[in-house]
Design a protein around this motif. Structure first.
Motif, PDB file in Angstrom:
ATOM      1  N   TYR A  51      30.115-171.890 -41.410  1.00 51.35           N
ATOM      2  CA  TYR A  51      30.713-173.154 -41.832  1.00 51.35           C
ATOM      3  C   TYR A  51      31.975-173.338 -41.002  1.00 51.35           C
ATOM      4  O   TYR A  51      32.982-172.683 -41.240  1.00 51.35           O
ATOM      5  N   THR A  52      31.884-174.198 -40.002  1.00 54.61           N
ATOM      6  CA  THR A  52      33.036-174.465 -39.144  1.00 54.61           C
ATOM      7  C   THR A  52      33.384-175.941 -39.235  1.00 54.61           C
ATOM      8  O   THR A  52      32.560-176.766 -39.626  1.00 54.61           O
ATOM      9  N   GLY A  53      34.592-176.254 -38.868  1.00 52.76           N
ATOM     10  CA  GLY A  53      35.026-177.640 -38.855  1.00 52.76           C
ATOM     11  C   GLY A  53      36.306-177.782 -38.064  1.00 52.76           C
ATOM     12  O   GLY A  53      36.826-176.812 -37.514  1.00 52.76           O
ATOM     13  N   MET A  54      36.774-178.994 -38.013  1.00 51.46           N
ATOM     14  CA  MET A  54      38.068-179.251 -37.377  1.00 51.46           C
ATOM     15  C   MET A  54      38.784-180.298 -38.209  1.00 51.46           C
ATOM     16  O   MET A  54      38.162-181.119 -38.871  1.00 51.46           O
ATOM     17  N   ARG A  55      40.092-180.205 -38.182  1.00 47.49           N
ATOM     18  CA  ARG A  55      40.905-181.181 -38.910  1.00 47.49           C
ATOM     19  C   ARG A  55      42.065-181.574 -38.016  1.00 47.49           C
ATOM     20  O   ARG A  55      42.415-180.857 -37.080  1.00 47.49           O
ATOM     21  N   TYR A  56      42.632-182.716 -38.339  1.00 48.33           N
ATOM     22  CA  TYR A  56      43.838-183.125 -37.633  1.00 48.33           C
ATOM     23  C   TYR A  56      44.915-183.410 -38.663  1.00 48.33           C
ATOM     24  O   TYR A  56      44.630-183.790 -39.799  1.00 48.33           O
ATOM     25  N   VAL A  57      46.153-183.197 -38.245  1.00 52.78           N
ATOM     26  CA  VAL A  57      47.312-183.485 -39.082  1.00 52.78           C
ATOM     27  C   VAL A  57      48.240-184.382 -38.276  1.00 52.78           C
ATOM     28  O   VAL A  57      48.601-184.062 -37.145  1.00 52.78           O
ATOM     29  N   VAL A  58      48.582-185.523 -38.862  1.00 50.51           N
ATOM     30  CA  VAL A  58      49.550-186.441 -38.267  1.00 50.51           C
ATOM     31  C   VAL A  58      50.889-186.135 -38.926  1.00 50.51           C
ATOM     32  O   VAL A  58      50.996-186.128 -40.145  1.00 50.51           O
ATOM     33  N   ASP A  59      51.899-185.870 -38.101  1.00 54.38           N
ATOM     34  CA  ASP A  59      53.201-185.473 -38.635  1.00 54.38           C
ATOM     35  C   ASP A  59      54.293-186.126 -37.782  1.00 54.38           C
ATOM     36  O   ASP A  59      54.030-186.606 -36.684  1.00 54.38           O
ATOM     37  N   ALA A  60      55.477-186.132 -38.315  1.00 52.20           N
ATOM     38  CA  ALA A  60      56.655-186.593 -37.574  1.00 52.20           C
ATOM     39  C   ALA A  60      57.759-185.558 -37.824  1.00 52.20           C
ATOM     40  O   ALA A  60      58.681-185.796 -38.597  1.00 52.20           O
ATOM     41  N   PRO A  61      57.664-184.405 -37.175  1.00 56.29           N
ATOM     42  CA  PRO A  61      58.585-183.308 -37.480  1.00 56.29           C
ATOM     43  C   PRO A  61      60.060-183.623 -37.212  1.00 56.29           C
ATOM     44  O   PRO A  61      60.936-183.101 -37.895  1.00 56.29           O
ATOM     45  N   ASP A  62      60.307-184.497 -36.255  1.00 54.39           N
ATOM     46  CA  ASP A  62      61.708-184.844 -35.968  1.00 54.39           C
ATOM     47  C   ASP A  62      62.128-186.143 -36.662  1.00 54.39           C
ATOM     48  O   ASP A  62      63.249-186.613 -36.495  1.00 54.39           O
ATOM     49  N   GLY A  63      61.219-186.739 -37.422  1.00 53.59           N
ATOM     50  CA  GLY A  63      61.526-187.968 -38.139  1.00 53.59           C
ATOM     51  C   GLY A  63      61.438-189.223 -37.285  1.00 53.59           C
ATOM     52  O   GLY A  63      61.643-190.325 -37.782  1.00 53.59           O
ATOM     53  N   ARG A  64      61.133-189.073 -36.005  1.00 49.92           N
ATOM     54  CA  ARG A  64      61.090-190.224 -35.100  1.00 49.92           C
ATOM     55  C   ARG A  64      59.766-190.360 -34.351  1.00 49.92           C
ATOM     56  O   ARG A  64      59.329-191.462 -34.080  1.00 49.92           O
ATOM     57  N   ASN A  65      59.181-189.238 -34.000  1.00 53.03           N
ATOM     58  CA  ASN A  65      58.005-189.258 -33.138  1.00 53.03           C
ATOM     59  C   ASN A  65      56.803-188.620 -33.829  1.00 53.03           C
ATOM     60  O   ASN A  65      56.934-187.596 -34.500  1.00 53.03           O
ATOM     61  N   ILE A  66      55.648-189.221 -33.586  1.00 50.04           N
ATOM     62  CA  ILE A  66      54.398-188.727 -34.156  1.00 50.04           C
ATOM     63  C   ILE A  66      53.912-187.526 -33.362  1.00 50.04           C
ATOM     64  O   ILE A  66      53.951-187.510 -32.133  1.00 50.04           O
ATOM     65  N   SER A  67      53.438-186.536 -34.088  1.00 53.08           N
ATOM     66  CA  SER A  67      52.783-185.365 -33.514  1.00 53.08           C
ATOM     67  C   SER A  67      51.424-185.250 -34.199  1.00 53.08           C
ATOM     68  O   SER A  67      51.330-185.420 -35.415  1.00 53.08           O
ATOM     69  N   ILE A  68      50.389-184.987 -33.420  1.00 52.21           N
ATOM     70  CA  ILE A  68      49.048-184.835 -33.982  1.00 52.21           C
ATOM     71  C   ILE A  68      48.524-183.472 -33.553  1.00 52.21           C
ATOM     72  O   ILE A  68      48.471-183.170 -32.366  1.00 52.21           O
ATOM     73  N   GLU A  69      48.146-182.678 -34.545  1.00 52.06           N
ATOM     74  CA  GLU A  69      47.628-181.339 -34.266  1.00 52.06           C
ATOM     75  C   GLU A  69      46.193-181.257 -34.760  1.00 52.06           C
ATOM     76  O   GLU A  69      45.894-181.599 -35.900  1.00 52.06           O
ATOM     77  N   VAL A  70      45.311-180.771 -33.895  1.00 48.10           N
ATOM     78  CA  VAL A  70      43.901-180.594 -34.230  1.00 48.10           C
ATOM     79  C   VAL A  70      43.633-179.099 -34.327  1.00 48.10           C
ATOM     80  O   VAL A  70      44.010-178.340 -33.437  1.00 48.10           O
ATOM     81  N   THR A  71      42.974-178.682 -35.413  1.00 41.07           N
ATOM     82  CA  THR A  71      42.726-177.258 -35.646  1.00 41.07           C
ATOM     83  C   THR A  71      41.244-177.022 -35.933  1.00 41.07           C
ATOM     84  O   THR A  71      40.701-177.594 -36.876  1.00 41.07           O
ATOM     85  N   PRO A  72      40.596-176.157 -35.145  1.00 44.84           N
ATOM     86  CA  PRO A  72      39.234-175.731 -35.476  1.00 44.84           C
ATOM     87  C   PRO A  72      39.310-174.545 -36.444  1.00 44.84           C
ATOM     88  O   PRO A  72      40.171-173.679 -36.309  1.00 44.84           O
ATOM     89  N   TYR A  73      38.406-174.515 -37.420  1.00 45.82           N
ATOM     90  CA  TYR A  73      38.473-173.458 -38.439  1.00 45.82           C
ATOM     91  C   TYR A  73      37.073-173.014 -38.872  1.00 45.82           C
ATOM     92  O   TYR A  73      36.076-173.698 -38.643  1.00 45.82           O
ATOM     93  N   PHE A  74      37.047-171.869 -39.524  1.00 47.50           N
ATOM     94  CA  PHE A  74      35.847-171.233 -40.069  1.00 47.50           C
ATOM     95  C   PHE A  74      36.152-170.927 -41.528  1.00 47.50           C
ATOM     96  O   PHE A  74      37.233-170.418 -41.839  1.00 47.50           O
ATOM     97  N   VAL A  75      35.219-171.232 -42.430  1.00 47.63           N
ATOM     98  CA  VAL A  75      35.439-170.993 -43.854  1.00 47.63           C
ATOM     99  C   VAL A  75      34.617-169.773 -44.286  1.00 47.63           C
ATOM    100  O   VAL A  75      33.379-169.801 -44.244  1.00 47.63           O
ATOM    101  N   HIS A  76      35.328-168.713 -44.681  1.00 43.88           N
ATOM    102  CA  HIS A  76      34.667-167.469 -45.087  1.00 43.88           C
ATOM    103  C   HIS A  76      33.708-167.677 -46.258  1.00 43.88           C
ATOM    104  O   HIS A  76      32.567-167.208 -46.219  1.00 43.88           O
ATOM    105  N   SER A  77      34.167-168.356 -47.309  1.00 43.33           N
ATOM    106  CA  SER A  77      33.378-168.456 -48.537  1.00 43.33           C
ATOM    107  C   SER A  77      32.132-169.316 -48.399  1.00 43.33           C
ATOM    108  O   SER A  77      31.234-169.243 -49.227  1.00 43.33           O
ATOM    109  N   LYS A  78      32.072-170.125 -47.345  1.00 40.36           N
ATOM    110  CA  LYS A  78      30.899-170.981 -47.149  1.00 40.36           C
ATOM    111  C   LYS A  78      30.029-170.509 -45.988  1.00 40.36           C
ATOM    112  O   LYS A  78      29.036-171.149 -45.657  1.00 40.36           O
TER     113      LYS A  78
END
Length: 177
Positions: A51-78
């Protein structure tokens, strides 16, 4: 709270529930059978499942600029393996599924770099809709590739095809930034 704050809150809540059950992809970290849950019962259909997937997170860590992080993952329980089929060739096949997910996650990450702009521009241009569309498009491409991988290798049974795919995937991984 603006819509970006709400989006970040929605994305962050499930993360606490996932701690310990997910493995983020790393180039030098290979799957082992310990990453899978053992399955008992009939094994006619599949010997293992990742069971693998990917997700993205939209963030503004400095309060001014958008940052987008994409993470591939594996789920042990599935993810599971039938206890009678823990062989190296099948584990390599399952690693291939995880690696394909990573390849497409990096592809999406590079596409989304152009959406890392100021918060005002991001919101004014309603870029979140485009980000969602691109995620869905790349995820659909990934699913087609995963299905092709299983079909051409017959789920690792056709050794020559499995070796060809492993070489292709290794080349793609090596080309990642």
């Amino acid at each position: 709270m603006n819509w970006l704050g709400i989006l970040l809150l929605i994305i962050a809540l499930p993360a606490s529930e996932r701690q310990g059950d997910e493995l983020n992809w790393e180039k030098d970290r290979r799957l082992s059978w310990e990453d899978f849950r053992t399955r008992t019962g009939p094994s006619q259909l599949y010997k293992a499942f990742s069971y693998t997937g990917m997700r993205y997170v939209v963030d503004a860590p400095d309060g001014r600029n958008i940052s987008i992080e994409v993470t591939p993952y594996f789920v042990h329980s599935k993810s599971w393996v039938h206890h009678r089929h823990k062989i190296d060739r099948l584990l390599a096949h399952e690693q291939g599924h995880f690696d394909l997910t990573a390849i497409y996650a990096f592809k999406l990450d590079s596409i989304l770099e152009e959406y890392e702009v100021g918060i005002g521009e991001f919101m004014e241009n309603r870029m979140i809709g485009r980000v969602e569309f691109l995620f869905d498009s790349v995820y659909a491409e990934l699913q087609v590739m995963q299905d092709r991988y299983d079909a051409e290798t017959n789920h690792s049974i056709i050794e020559g095809k499995q070796e060809e795919w492993e070489a292709y995937i290794a080349d793609q991984i090596e080309a990642l930034p």
